[in-house]
Enzyme design. Sequence first.
Site, PDB file in Angstrom:
ATOM      1  N   HIS A  19      -4.263  -1.911  -6.026  1.00  0.00           N
ATOM      2  CA  HIS A  19      -3.515  -0.700  -6.357  1.00  0.00           C
ATOM      3  C   HIS A  19      -4.525   0.445  -6.668  1.00  0.00           C
ATOM      4  O   HIS A  19      -5.436   0.148  -7.574  1.00  0.00           O
ATOM      5  CB  HIS A  19      -2.709  -0.767  -7.672  1.00  0.00           C
ATOM      6  CG  HIS A  19      -1.717  -1.920  -7.499  1.00  0.00           C
ATOM      7  ND1 HIS A  19      -0.908  -1.830  -6.451  1.00  0.00           N
ATOM      8  CD2 HIS A  19      -1.041  -2.656  -8.275  1.00  0.00           C
ATOM      9  CE1 HIS A  19       0.112  -2.576  -6.700  1.00  0.00           C
ATOM     10  NE2 HIS A  19      -0.094  -3.156  -7.603  1.00  0.00           N
ATOM     11  N   GLY A  34       0.845   1.589  -7.371  1.00  0.00           N
ATOM     12  CA  GLY A  34      -0.090   1.897  -8.355  1.00  0.00           C
ATOM     13  C   GLY A  34      -0.032   3.076  -9.071  1.00  0.00           C
ATOM     14  O   GLY A  34       0.004   3.380 -10.431  1.00  0.00           O
ATOM     15  N   LYS A  84       2.799  10.086  -0.537  1.00  0.00           N
ATOM     16  CA  LYS A  84       2.033  10.700   0.426  1.00  0.00           C
ATOM     17  C   LYS A  84       2.636  11.752   1.348  1.00  0.00           C
ATOM     18  O   LYS A  84       2.312  11.827   2.673  1.00  0.00           O
ATOM     19  CB  LYS A  84       1.334   9.488   1.225  1.00  0.00           C
ATOM     20  CG  LYS A  84       0.514   8.673   0.210  1.00  0.00           C
ATOM     21  CD  LYS A  84      -0.426   7.635   1.047  1.00  0.00           C
ATOM     22  CE  LYS A  84      -1.751   7.941   1.201  1.00  0.00           C
ATOM     23  NZ  LYS A  84      -2.855   7.012   1.327  1.00  0.00           N
ATOM     24  N   THR A 139      -6.349 -12.068   3.515  1.00  0.00           N
ATOM     25  CA  THR A 139      -7.827 -11.382   2.817  1.00  0.00           C
ATOM     26  C   THR A 139      -8.895 -12.436   2.403  1.00  0.00           C
ATOM     27  O   THR A 139      -9.756 -12.176   1.777  1.00  0.00           O
ATOM     28  CB  THR A 139      -7.292 -10.460   1.837  1.00  0.00           C
ATOM     29  OG1 THR A 139      -6.481 -11.495   0.943  1.00  0.00           O
ATOM     30  CG2 THR A 139      -6.447  -9.341   2.120  1.00  0.00           C
ATOM     31  N   VAL A 154       2.895  14.036  -3.823  1.00  0.00           N
ATOM     32  CA  VAL A 154       2.076  14.859  -3.016  1.00  0.00           C
ATOM     33  C   VAL A 154       0.551  14.973  -3.176  1.00  0.00           C
ATOM     34  O   VAL A 154       0.047  15.843  -2.724  1.00  0.00           O
ATOM     35  CB  VAL A 154       2.764  16.439  -3.032  1.00  0.00           C
ATOM     36  CG1 VAL A 154       4.148  16.390  -2.520  1.00  0.00           C
ATOM     37  CG2 VAL A 154       2.822  17.091  -4.549  1.00  0.00           C
ATOM     38  N   GLY A 155       0.383  13.727  -3.741  1.00  0.00           N
ATOM     39  CA  GLY A 155      -1.218  13.603  -4.195  1.00  0.00           C
ATOM     40  C   GLY A 155      -1.205  12.343  -4.884  1.00  0.00           C
ATOM     41  O   GLY A 155      -0.439  11.988  -5.661  1.00  0.00           O
ATOM     42  N   ASP A 168       0.941  -1.021  -0.187  1.00  0.00           N
ATOM     43  CA  ASP A 168       0.042  -0.003   0.045  1.00  0.00           C
ATOM     44  C   ASP A 168       0.855   1.229   0.084  1.00  0.00           C
ATOM     45  O   ASP A 168       0.327   2.298   0.712  1.00  0.00           O
ATOM     46  CB  ASP A 168      -0.864   0.080   1.157  1.00  0.00           C
ATOM     47  CG  ASP A 168      -1.792  -1.248   1.240  1.00  0.00           C
ATOM     48  OD1 ASP A 168      -2.439  -1.658   0.284  1.00  0.00           O
ATOM     49  OD2 ASP A 168      -1.832  -1.819   2.485  1.00  0.00           O
ATOM     50  N   GLU A 169       1.893   1.331  -0.533  1.00  0.00           N
ATOM     51  CA  GLU A 169       2.886   2.220  -0.714  1.00  0.00           C
ATOM     52  C   GLU A 169       2.459   3.382  -1.626  1.00  0.00           C
ATOM     53  O   GLU A 169       2.954   4.500  -1.687  1.00  0.00           O
ATOM     54  CB  GLU A 169       4.391   2.155  -0.791  1.00  0.00           C
ATOM     55  CG  GLU A 169       5.152   1.196   0.224  1.00  0.00           C
ATOM     56  CD  GLU A 169       4.827  -0.644  -0.197  1.00  0.00           C
ATOM     57  OE1 GLU A 169       4.082  -0.878  -1.066  1.00  0.00           O
ATOM     58  OE2 GLU A 169       5.405  -1.331   0.396  1.00  0.00           O
TER      59      GLU A 169
HETATM   60  P1  GDP Z   1      -0.606   0.337  -3.690  1.00  0.00           P
HETATM   61  O1  GDP Z   1      -1.081  -1.172  -3.551  1.00  0.00           O
HETATM   62  O2  GDP Z   1       1.078   0.296  -3.355  1.00  0.00           O
HETATM   63  O3  GDP Z   1      -0.622   1.054  -5.208  1.00  0.00           O
HETATM   64  O4  GDP Z   1      -1.173   1.425  -2.831  1.00  0.00           O
HETATM   65  P2  GDP Z   1      -2.656   1.686  -2.573  1.00  0.00           P
HETATM   66  O5  GDP Z   1      -3.244   1.909  -3.680  1.00  0.00           O
HETATM   67  O6  GDP Z   1      -3.376   0.532  -1.546  1.00  0.00           O
HETATM   68  O7  GDP Z   1      -2.397   2.934  -1.461  1.00  0.00           O
HETATM   69  C1  GDP Z   1      -1.902   4.129  -1.970  1.00  0.00           C
HETATM   70  C2  GDP Z   1      -3.418   5.081  -1.681  1.00  0.00           C
HETATM   71  O8  GDP Z   1      -2.769   6.433  -1.682  1.00  0.00           O
HETATM   72  C3  GDP Z   1      -4.191   5.246  -2.943  1.00  0.00           C
HETATM   73  O9  GDP Z   1      -5.520   5.502  -2.304  1.00  0.00           O
HETATM   74  C4  GDP Z   1      -3.712   6.337  -3.720  1.00  0.00           C
HETATM   75  O10 GDP Z   1      -4.553   7.024  -4.614  1.00  0.00           O
HETATM   76  C5  GDP Z   1      -2.910   7.209  -2.563  1.00  0.00           C
HETATM   77  N1  GDP Z   1      -1.984   7.947  -2.985  1.00  0.00           N
HETATM   78  C6  GDP Z   1      -0.761   7.720  -3.685  1.00  0.00           C
HETATM   79  N2  GDP Z   1       0.210   8.751  -3.505  1.00  0.00           N
HETATM   80  C7  GDP Z   1      -0.526   9.567  -2.829  1.00  0.00           C
HETATM   81  C8  GDP Z   1       0.134  10.922  -2.608  1.00  0.00           C
HETATM   82  O11 GDP Z   1       1.325  10.981  -2.682  1.00  0.00           O
HETATM   83  N3  GDP Z   1      -0.623  11.600  -1.754  1.00  0.00           N
HETATM   84  C9  GDP Z   1      -1.954  11.302  -1.333  1.00  0.00           C
HETATM   85  N4  GDP Z   1      -2.600  11.915  -0.445  1.00  0.00           N
HETATM   86  N5  GDP Z   1      -2.552   9.958  -1.698  1.00  0.00           N
HETATM   87  C10 GDP Z   1      -1.565   9.231  -2.484  1.00  0.00           C
END
Ligand code: GDP
Length: 424
Positions: A41, A17, A332, A130, A414-415, A13-14
């Site tokens: 993702h 995606g 994030k 899960t 940053v988003g 969850d980093e």
């Molecule tokens: P993944 O499995 O590694 O792709 O991660 P997830 O999708 O489970 O979790 C990442 C979450 O953080 C998602 O809801 C993204 O839209 C969100 N996200 C990713 N990068 C950023 C960021 O830089 N800032 C913010 N606020 N949200 C982000």
Amino acid sequence: MKNCAIVGINWGDEGKGRMVDLLTQDYDIVVRYQGGGNAGHTVVNEKGKFALHLLPSGIFRDGVVNILGNGVALDAENLWKEMQDVAAKGVTLTPENLKISERASLLLPWHRDLDALEEQRLADKKYGSTKQGIAPFYSDKYQKKTVLAGELFYPDELMAHLRDLMEWKDLTLTRVYGAQPYSMETLEAWLTEYADKIKPFVCDTGAFLRQAQRENKSILFEAQLGALRDLDFGIYPYTTSSNTTAAYAPIGAGLPSLRLTDVVGVVKAYSTCVGEGPFVCEMSGAEAEALREAGAEYGAKTGRPRRVGPIDLVATRYGAQVQGATKLALTKLDVLGYLERIPVCTRYRVKGTETDAFPFPTELERAEPVIEYMEGWGCDISGARRWEELPAAAQRYVLAIEEAVGCPIRYVSVGPERESIILR
Ligand code: GDP
């Protein structure tokens, strides 16, 4: 030839995606090489917001070929539902832009049942699965007791194979767990409803990738979860059942001769962890609640609240090392804008001694975090697009992580949107 793996450095969850979605513009092919539909993702782009579980994140880019490699847990049921979901939002899926390896093993209906039955048996000792059938699937794969996607093209042999597997699996279901046995009618219905739907996408992706390699095509490898969930190098037994590390990309993708030129390790600016297992830097109470809310930390697949904590430099350094990361993406960072001072887990204390080294799993249960504080920036940084636009305190935070982990941070996110990124 340019090829790169995008992998998680922490517990998953980093934000992998969003990084794959961003970087696919430079690649011809995106391959998912391990794992199944047990994690998600999240991708936000001009087509909408998507929670992908099995589909490669390159699916949104025109001209990119997306591959599900032989290393994935091919869950036809979830995949078909996901394909319909994205198609309903205007994403075109054809055998040209989505290819499924004929050597990927099929996650069969009983794998999900067995996952749930075993978690139920374990009760308060459960692993926090899960319940998507991943652990039973991978154990059967290594016992050579599942079906390859390519077998869908040989219906007679497939039915005989499935019957043999069913007879064997029914023994476990009925005698070990006291559950209902399967019947061939149920399996036939499952084949018609799901497996036959994905069949047009199944092909020899190994041959396709070898040809792409000869033509110097660039390939992006997409992992699920993070280094600390890797079956061999993670927090065993609270790992997943496959290798989440970049080193597995060539095997799981179907191009075993490949040498990766780049490994982008994705690190979150703080820590989150879903499910059970040791999580040394875990926060509790109001402090945890505030961070969870600020970061919207609820599982993409399950909606479960994620466990949260400050960035863990011990685990992150270890994660970057086992991934062989050549550069990092820090995601994030904007979420921490509400904090006046930011906690950082700089070391662990194990049996009274402070250490920088990531401990053996049994020791991990006893480790305590050593927390230090850095000055926060206390403002919204989600509009920043250049390094110079970040407040000095945010820059110091990024540089401190880079220094401690020993790997350059090339991207600062940053988003969630595609453009909310700072390149360094
Ligand atoms: P993944 O499995 O590694 O792709 O991660 P997830 O999708 O489970 O979790 C990442 C979450 O953080 C998602 O809801 C993204 O839209 C969100 N996200 C990713 N990068 C950023 C960021 O830089 N800032 C913010 N606020 N949200 C982000």
